[in-house]
Write a protein that holds these residues in place. Structure first.
Motif, PDB file in Angstrom:
ATOM      1  N   PHE A 137       0.888  -1.351  -0.170  1.00 33.55           N
ATOM      2  CA  PHE A 137       0.034  -0.091  -0.109  1.00 33.55           C
ATOM      3  C   PHE A 137       1.147   1.467  -0.034  1.00 33.55           C
ATOM      4  CE2 PHE A 137      -2.534  -3.355   2.390  1.00 33.55           C
ATOM      5  CZ  PHE A 137      -3.702  -3.356   1.892  1.00 33.55           C
ATOM      6  N   GLN A 138      -0.150   2.597  -0.452  1.00 34.20           N
ATOM      7  CA  GLN A 138       0.953   3.541  -0.474  1.00 34.20           C
ATOM      8  C   GLN A 138       0.186   4.316   0.972  1.00 34.20           C
ATOM      9  OE1 GLN A 138       0.719   8.116  -2.208  1.00 34.20           O
ATOM     10  NE2 GLN A 138       0.097   6.665  -2.992  1.00 34.20           N
ATOM     11  N   LEU A 139       1.241   4.029   2.272  1.00 38.44           N
ATOM     12  CA  LEU A 139       0.898   4.814   3.278  1.00 38.44           C
ATOM     13  C   LEU A 139       0.793   6.361   3.465  1.00 38.44           C
ATOM     14  CD1 LEU A 139       2.238   2.179   6.017  1.00 38.44           C
ATOM     15  CD2 LEU A 139      -0.034   1.686   4.244  1.00 38.44           C
ATOM     16  N   ILE A 140      -0.012   7.192   3.999  1.00 39.26           N
ATOM     17  CA  ILE A 140       0.052   8.160   3.709  1.00 39.26           C
ATOM     18  C   ILE A 140      -1.054   8.617   5.744  1.00 39.26           C
ATOM     19  CG2 ILE A 140      -1.697  10.457   2.884  1.00 39.26           C
ATOM     20  CD1 ILE A 140      -1.445   9.213   0.216  1.00 39.26           C
ATOM     21  N   ILE A 141      -0.195   8.982   6.028  1.00 42.37           N
ATOM     22  CA  ILE A 141       0.070   9.475   7.580  1.00 42.37           C
ATOM     23  C   ILE A 141       0.397  10.717   7.284  1.00 42.37           C
ATOM     24  CG2 ILE A 141       0.521   8.078   9.930  1.00 42.37           C
ATOM     25  CD1 ILE A 141       2.112   6.308   7.932  1.00 42.37           C
ATOM     26  N   PRO A 142      -0.654  11.967   7.906  1.00 45.37           N
ATOM     27  CA  PRO A 142       0.127  13.127   7.465  1.00 45.37           C
ATOM     28  C   PRO A 142      -0.905  13.628  10.262  1.00 45.37           C
ATOM     29  CG  PRO A 142      -2.339  12.720   7.694  1.00 45.37           C
ATOM     30  CD  PRO A 142      -1.780  11.560   6.966  1.00 45.37           C
ATOM     31  N   ASP A 143       0.272  14.242   9.607  1.00 46.87           N
ATOM     32  CA  ASP A 143      -0.053  14.978  11.185  1.00 46.87           C
ATOM     33  C   ASP A 143      -1.118  15.879  11.257  1.00 46.87           C
ATOM     34  OD1 ASP A 143       1.693  14.058  13.430  1.00 46.87           O
ATOM     35  OD2 ASP A 143       3.469  15.097  12.187  1.00 46.87           O
TER      36      ASP A 143
END
Length: 267
Positions: free
Chosen positions: A46-52
């Motif tokens: 997967f392409q993980l997109i983890i914002p603050d």
């Protein structure tokens, strides 16, 4: 960490790992992107997109009051700027109602959603009390105390605990207070019938007080189903990551046709 500046000038810091179907992770208040350190293993498919979220890490603060729907709109803009594929949005704890608000705001961006120990409203004493306590501690600039408590309840490794606390102690207290207040006031239950995409609701077997919240969502959202994870309380993503990853992979496999559809236009 990457950074992106939205149209309104809000700066978001985010991790982007791996390739494949996008997974947008939304953390609980005060924790930041470190909430999902154990999920880096999913970057193999997967392409993980983890914002603050605002006020966390290097994301710019929003000290004035705001709603979760406003933050969801920002997260949708961030996602649309990063990828042209439909994503799965995954929210942990108060990240759960934020995930629901994302699905309501921009359904064309998402193939489905996963709520982990999440809710669509606060409607009983236990969760009200938890919010009041968090709001009071934050208002008294008790982020250090919150950080130690949250880190110790989620992570066993003392080295990782220190990393969590270090990241959390940089959280802007004014923004965090507004985030807690927005979560406490959130109520999107009446709009859940508008969410047509599949929803996976994960609850810990020992997290009994959150089970009625999953039942409420399942009652109102037409394509929601609940899975109870044995041997764990609230902290599914850190305490039983392998089981969580198994559920994510199975859910994504069930959405494979949706995830492979043509590019989604940026709103």
């Amino acid at each position: 960490m990457n950074q992106i500046t939205l149209a309104n000038g809000q700066v978001y810091s985010f991790q982007q790992l791996g390739s494949g179907a996008p997974l947008l992770f939304i953390h609980a208040p005060a924790i930041g992107h470190v909430n999902f350190f154990a999920q880096h293993a999913l970057a193999d498919h997967f392409q993980l997109i983890i914002p603050d979220l605002p006020g966390h890490g290097d994301s710019s603060p929003i000290p004035e009051s705001f709603s979760l729907s406003a933050i969801a709109g920002q997260l949708c803009e961030l996602l649309a700027r990063i990828t042209d594929q439909k994503a799965i949005v995954c929210g942990y704890s108060q990240g759960g109602p934020l995930a629901l608000e994302c699905l309501l705001a921009s359904p064309n961006l998402f193939a489905g959603g996963i709520l982990v120990s999440g809710f669509s409203e606060v409607n009983e004493l236990f969760l009200h009390t938890r919010f009041y306590m968090a709001e009071a501690l934050t208002a008294m600039h008790g982020i250090g105390l919150l950080a130690s408590s949250i880190a110790s309840s989620h992570v066993d490794d003392p080295v990782i605990q220190k990393q969590w606390i270090s990241h959390m102690e940089n959280t802007d207290s004014s923004t965090l207070l507004q985030l807690y207040r927005a979560g406490h006031a959130e109520n999107c239950t009446a709009r859940l019938s508008e969410i047509s995409s599949p929803l996976l609701l994960l609850c810990g077997q020992e997290d009994q007080r959150m089970h009625p919240y999953a039942q409420l969502i399942e009652k109102h959202a037409p394509n929601a189903r609940t899975v109870i994870i044995s041997g764990v309380n609230h902290q599914i993503v850190t305490k039983v990551p392998d089981r969580f990853h198994e559920e994510v992979r199975c859910f994504a496999a069930s959405l494979s046709l949706d995830l492979q559809r043509s590019a989604v236009p940026v709103p």
